[in-house]
Design an enzyme around this catalytic site. Structure first.
Site, PDB file in Angstrom:
ATOM      1  CD  GLU A 134     -16.140   1.108 -14.222  1.00  0.00           C
ATOM      2  OE1 GLU A 134     -15.637   1.654 -15.219  1.00  0.00           O
ATOM      3  OE2 GLU A 134     -16.933   1.685 -13.455  1.00  0.00           O
TER       4      GLU A 134
ATOM      5  CE  LYS B 290     -16.278   6.684 -20.486  1.00  0.00           C
ATOM      6  NZ  LYS B 290     -16.621   7.966 -19.827  1.00  0.00           N
TER       7      LYS B 290
ATOM      8  CB  VAL C 192     -21.612   1.864 -14.746  1.00  0.00           C
ATOM      9  CG1 VAL C 192     -22.837   1.302 -14.025  1.00  0.00           C
ATOM     10  CG2 VAL C 192     -20.555   2.295 -13.732  1.00  0.00           C
TER      11      VAL C 192
ATOM     12  CG  ASP D 279     -23.773  15.109 -20.609  1.00  0.00           C
ATOM     13  OD1 ASP D 279     -23.919  13.872 -20.613  1.00  0.00           O
ATOM     14  OD2 ASP D 279     -22.656  15.664 -20.612  1.00  0.00           O
TER      15      ASP D 279
ATOM     16  CB  SER E 142     -24.595   8.735 -17.032  1.00  0.00           C
ATOM     17  OG  SER E 142     -24.033   7.444 -17.137  1.00  0.00           O
ATOM     18  CB  ALA E 143     -25.972   5.132 -21.054  1.00  0.00           C
TER      19      ALA E 143
ATOM     20  CE  LYS F   6     -16.718   8.564 -11.830  1.00  0.00           C
ATOM     21  NZ  LYS F   6     -17.720   7.625 -12.372  1.00  0.00           N
TER      22      LYS F   6
END
Length: 307
Positions: free
Chosen positions: A26, A88, A108, A140, A142-143, A161
C-alpha cells in the site's frame, strides 16, 4: 478483464504473465503512516526485502487519475515528500480521483481492489483498520473490513492497530466470513505488541500452510479475502502498558479536538509516536519489514502450488 484505468508496471506485468510471485504494497504508509524521509526509506527497503525473498514488489497508488500497480522509485519519493497533501483514497474516493485525474494514496481497501484487478493475490502491510472504539454510537468502522469480506486477496499484517476495538473487529470479520489466521500464534497480535488477549480462528506455522489455505479458498470459489496476522518481532515489541497509556491519551486528545473519520488513524498514530518518544515509529517500521518477508515467502509458496 483489465480495467482501462489500470497501469501495471512492466516488471509486475511480466511476473504475473510468467506465474511468478508478486506482493502488493500500500501507499498510505508512505504518505500518511510515517514522516519523510523515513517513509521513503522504509518503502524502498520493503521492496528490497520482497525481492531478496524471491518475489516482485508492486507498490500501489493513484497517480494523475491512473491506478498504478508497481511504482517507480521517483513516484515513491514523490508520495513521500507530498505526505498528507496526497488524499487517502478508500473505495468511495476512487471514482472522483480518477475522473479528476488526481493523486491518491491507497489504503488497505483500495490496495486490495487494485491488486485484485491486476491479478495479484498476496498483499503485505502494517496493520489493518477495524472497528473504532465507541463505534456502537459513532458507526466508525473501517472500509478495510468490508473489503476483506468481498475481495479475494490475502492480507499479511501485524494484526489490527491497538487504537481500535479489537474484540468488535474480530466479530465483524467473523460476520463477513473472513478467516483470521495467526502466523505461529493462536492470539491476535495488536500491531505494536504481540498479544491482545483475543484468539484467532486458526494458527498456521509455515508460508506453505498459509499458501495452501488461501489456494483452497480460491479453489472453493469463495469471494472473500484472508487475513494473516503476523506478530511483531519480539525485539521490537513494545510494553503493552506503555502503548495502552499512550493510546488512551491520544484518544482523549482526538475527542477533544473533534478529530473523526479518515483523519482519526493518522492523528492517533502520530500522537502515539510523540508520546512514546519515537519508539512506536521504529516498531512500526520493523513490523512492516517482518510482514514483507512473510508476504514474499507466502507468494512464492502460492506460485509453486499453482505452477
Amino acid at each position: 478483464m483489465l480495467n482501462r484505468y489500470l497501469d501495471i508496471s512492466t516488471e509486475v506485468k511480466e511476473a504475473l504473465e510468467q506465474g511468478k510471485p508478486v506482493v502488493a504494497l500500500e501507499s498510505t504508509i508512505i504518505s500518511h503512516g510515517m514522516p519523510y524521509p523515513q517513509n521513503v526509506e522504509t518503502a524502498m527497503n520493503v521492496e528490497k526485502l520482497i525481492r531478496e525473498n524471491g518475489a516482485v514488489p508492486a507498490t500501489i497508488a493513484i497517480i494523475k487519475g491512473r491506478l498504478k500497480a508497481g511504482l517507480t522509485a521517483e513516484e515513491i519519493d514523490y508520495l513521500g515528500r507530498a505526505g498528507h497533501a496526497v488524499p487517502k483514497a478508500s473505495r468511495r474516493d476512487l471514482p472522483v480521483l480518477v475522473a479528476k485525474g488526481s493523486d491518491g494514496a491507497c489504503t488497505v481497501t483500495t490496495t486490495m481492489m487494485i491488486a485484485h484487478m491486476a491479478g495479484i493475490q498476496v498483499f503485505a502491510t502494517g496493520g489493518i483498520g477495524g472497528v473504532h472504539r465507541g463505534a456502537e454510537t459513532t458507526m466508525d468502522i473501517s472500509a478495510d473490513l468490508e473489503e476483506l469480506g468481498q475481495t479475494p486477496v490475502m492480507v499479511v499484517c501485524a494484526g489490527a492497530k491497538s487504537i481500535l476495538d479489537l474484540g468488535l473487529t474480530l466479530e465483524y470479520l467473523e460476520t463477513k466470513g473472513v478467516p483470521v489466521i495467526g502466523y505461529g500464534t493462536n492470539e491476535l497480535p495488536a500491531f505494536y505488541t504481540r498479544k491482545s488477549g483475543f484468539g484467532v480462528d486458526y494458527e498456521l506455522d509455515t508460508p506453505e500452510e498459509l499458501a495452501a489455505a488461501f489456494h483452497a479458498e480460491r479453489e472453493l470459489g469463495m469471494k472473500n479475502g484472508m487475513l494473516v496476522t503476523n506478530p511483531i518481532p519480539e525485539k521490537y515489541s513494545m510494553d503493552h502498558k506503555v502503548i495502552d497509556k499512550a493510546i488512551e491519551q491520544a484518544l482523549a486528545e482526538a475527542k477533544a479536538q473533534g478529530i473523526h473519520g479518515k483523519e482519526t488513524t493518522p492523528f492517533l498514530l502520530a500522537k502515539v509516536k510523540d508520546l512514546t518518544g519515537g519508539d512506536s515509529l521504529e516498531s512500526n517500521i520493523q513490523l512492516v519489514y517482518n510482514n514483507a518477508v512473510l508476504g514474499a515467502k507466502t507468494a512464492c509458496a502460492l506460485a509453486a502450488l499453482k505452477g
